[in-house]
Design a protein around this motif. Structure first.
Motif, short mmCIF file in Angstrom:
data_model
loop_
_atom_site.label_atom_id
_atom_site.label_comp_id
_atom_site.label_asym_id
_atom_site.label_seq_id
_atom_site.Cartn_x
_atom_site.Cartn_y
_atom_site.Cartn_z
N PRO A 171 47.01 38.86 59.40
CA PRO A 171 46.39 37.77 60.16
C PRO A 171 47.39 36.88 60.90
CG PRO A 171 45.38 37.97 58.00
CD PRO A 171 46.58 38.87 57.99
N ASN A 208 48.60 38.68 64.03
CA ASN A 208 47.52 38.78 65.01
C ASN A 208 47.17 37.43 65.61
OD1 ASN A 208 47.19 41.53 64.96
ND2 ASN A 208 45.53 41.53 63.48
N ARG A 209 47.28 36.38 64.81
CA ARG A 209 47.02 35.05 65.33
C ARG A 209 48.04 34.68 66.43
NH1 ARG A 209 46.69 32.53 60.85
NH2 ARG A 209 48.83 31.77 60.71
N LYS A 210 49.29 35.04 66.18
CA LYS A 210 50.32 34.76 67.18
C LYS A 210 50.07 35.55 68.46
CE LYS A 210 54.05 33.48 64.00
NZ LYS A 210 55.40 33.83 63.47
N LEU A 239 40.21 31.16 68.29
CA LEU A 239 40.70 31.56 66.98
C LEU A 239 39.57 31.62 65.96
CD1 LEU A 239 44.06 29.55 66.81
CD2 LEU A 239 43.79 32.03 66.99
N SER A 260 46.67 26.21 61.31
CA SER A 260 47.85 26.77 61.95
C SER A 260 47.88 26.55 63.45
CB SER A 260 47.91 28.28 61.67
OG SER A 260 47.89 28.53 60.28
N VAL A 261 46.76 26.19 64.04
CA VAL A 261 46.70 26.20 65.49
C VAL A 261 47.68 25.20 66.12
CG1 VAL A 261 44.76 24.57 65.48
CG2 VAL A 261 45.21 25.94 67.50
N TYR A 301 42.68 29.59 60.53
CA TYR A 301 43.04 29.35 61.92
C TYR A 301 43.26 27.87 62.20
CZ TYR A 301 38.27 27.75 62.56
OH TYR A 301 37.11 27.06 62.44
N GLU A 313 41.25 26.61 69.65
CA GLU A 313 40.59 26.55 68.34
C GLU A 313 39.32 27.39 68.32
OE1 GLU A 313 41.71 24.01 70.02
OE2 GLU A 313 42.70 22.51 68.75
N SER A 351 37.60 34.81 66.55
CA SER A 351 38.56 35.88 66.84
C SER A 351 37.96 37.27 66.65
CB SER A 351 39.80 35.74 65.94
OG SER A 351 39.44 35.85 64.57
N LEU A 398 40.56 36.21 61.73
CA LEU A 398 41.79 35.50 61.37
C LEU A 398 41.45 34.31 60.49
CD1 LEU A 398 43.51 35.55 64.87
CD2 LEU A 398 43.48 37.31 63.11
#
Length: 375
Positions: A109, A112-114, A353, A370-371, A367, A350, A356, A364
């Protein structure tokens, strides 16, 4: 029919699976636990053809070579698959482009978030930290073009596979020999029989596929017809979305598969029709109900442009055209609406994410916390 024949060829499980009753599936997979069966049912329903004409016996596997020389059942960036089945991965294909495989293969995750944050930054051209419909439209067109380029690159390899003498032109007989060889026939024997005009002993199913491929082959032969395909024409044969004429031909095939009263138009009932007896328990029926609901919404809100309850060939052609800018804008607005929680007609990071799974196929977690750290 080409559509019904090819739909029943061996496919990747994500796009098309064998049309069998749940009862027969339970008989075969009785030894599997219930969770695996549920996953199978979900995939099967979303890949299900929309009428009985598309239900045929399916083979268990398909070779790489065969995939290379016959039109694929799934075309990236097109909203409908062969047989008129909705492409359930369309949103991910036009949002991720070539990066789609990376999201599928990488289950981490954080990484993939990045990646998703990086995509957001690319779509957000004016750097106002939100995505407008026009920005999303531009991005969709760009990702669709990526799929076109990939098809072009693959076509060069595929064309070489069916052009043994390397003269830049392929006859129907040359193609037919390679196709039958990919089906397990002896290539030398087939070539000799064709040369001597001898009868080929081919099973009925393979012959039906060949007959329909021949129709598509000669449709791809640009005027003045010479019964030979060059590399560009072969691309149209494999990927009808690259040719306006072939796109029309594909639309005719879809209408032919779904049109039940023969008027060459589609009603919503024809578009959402399901084969009788394909589900026999409530759980599978619930999934089918969702499938029908999704198709009805697509028909009424997107395909039927004039909202008169009838889809003509012209409307379907506009809907199918992957490079139609108006359709890309409509798609952009739909994609924004899915995740636009504050209803401002823009997408913020946001929101993307949080939704996602819709955009990337990956869910993810964490989210929100971390955003702001990563963007």
């Amino acid at each position: 029919m080409l559509i019904s024949a090819l739909v029943t060829s061996s496919l990747t499980p994500t796009h098309t699976l064998r049309m069998t009753s749940v009862k027969s599936v339970l008989g075969v997979f009785a030894s599997l636990y219930l969770g695996s069966l549920c996953v199978f049912l979900l995939v099967a329903v979303y890949a299900r053809p929309a009428n009985n004409s598309a239900i045929k016996k399916e083979k268990s596997s398909i070779s790489k070579d065969e995939n290379e020389i016959q039109p694929p059942n799934h075309l990236n960036g097109l909203k409908l698959e062969k047989g008129g089945v909705l492409n359930k991965d369309f949103h991910q294909e036009v949002f991720l482009g070539k990066e789609m495989e990376e999201f599928e293969e990488d289950s981490e995750p954080i990484r993939n978030r990045k990646k998703l944050i990086g995509i957001f930054e690319k779509v957000d051209v004016n750097v106002d930290k939100k995505i407008s419909a026009s920005e999303m439209q531009r991005w969709i067109m760009e990702k669709t073009e990526e799929h076109f380029q990939q098809a072009n690159e693959e076509n060069k390899l595929h064309f070489k596979a069916v052009d043994p003498d390397g003269n830049g032109q392929v006859s129907w007989d040359e193609y037919r020999i390679k196709f039958l060889a990919s089906k397990g026939f002896n290539e030398k024997e087939v070539a000799e029989k064709i040369k001597n005009n001898e009868e080929l002993k081919i099973d009925e199913e393979t012959q039906e596929v060949l007959d329909n491929l021949k129709d598509r082959w000669f449709q791809a032969d640009e005027p003045p017809a010479d019964h030979l395909l060059n590399e560009e024409e072969f691309l149209a044969f494999l990927h009808p979305e690259h040719s306006r004429g072939m796109l029309k031909f594909m639309v005719k095939e879809i209408i032919r598969d779904l049109d039940q009263d023969g008027d060459k138009r589609l009603t919503v009932s024809e578009f959402i029709s399901l084969p009788v007896g394909t589900v026999e328990n409530q759980e599978a029926q619930d999934v089918d109900d969702d499938w029908v609901k999704e198709r009805r919404k697509e028909f009424e809100e997107v395909i039927d442009a004039d909202r008169n309850g009838i889809v003509t060939m012209e409307e379907l052609e506009e809907y199918m055209d992957p490079m139609n800018e108006y359709s890309a804008l409509n798609e952009a607005k739909q994609m924004i609406a899915v995740a636009d929680e504050n209803q401002d007609h823009y997408l913020e990071l946001e929101e993307i994410l949080k939704y996602s799974e819709y955009f990337t196929g990956s869910k993810l977690m964490n989210y929100a916390q971390s955003v702001h750290e990563e963007f």
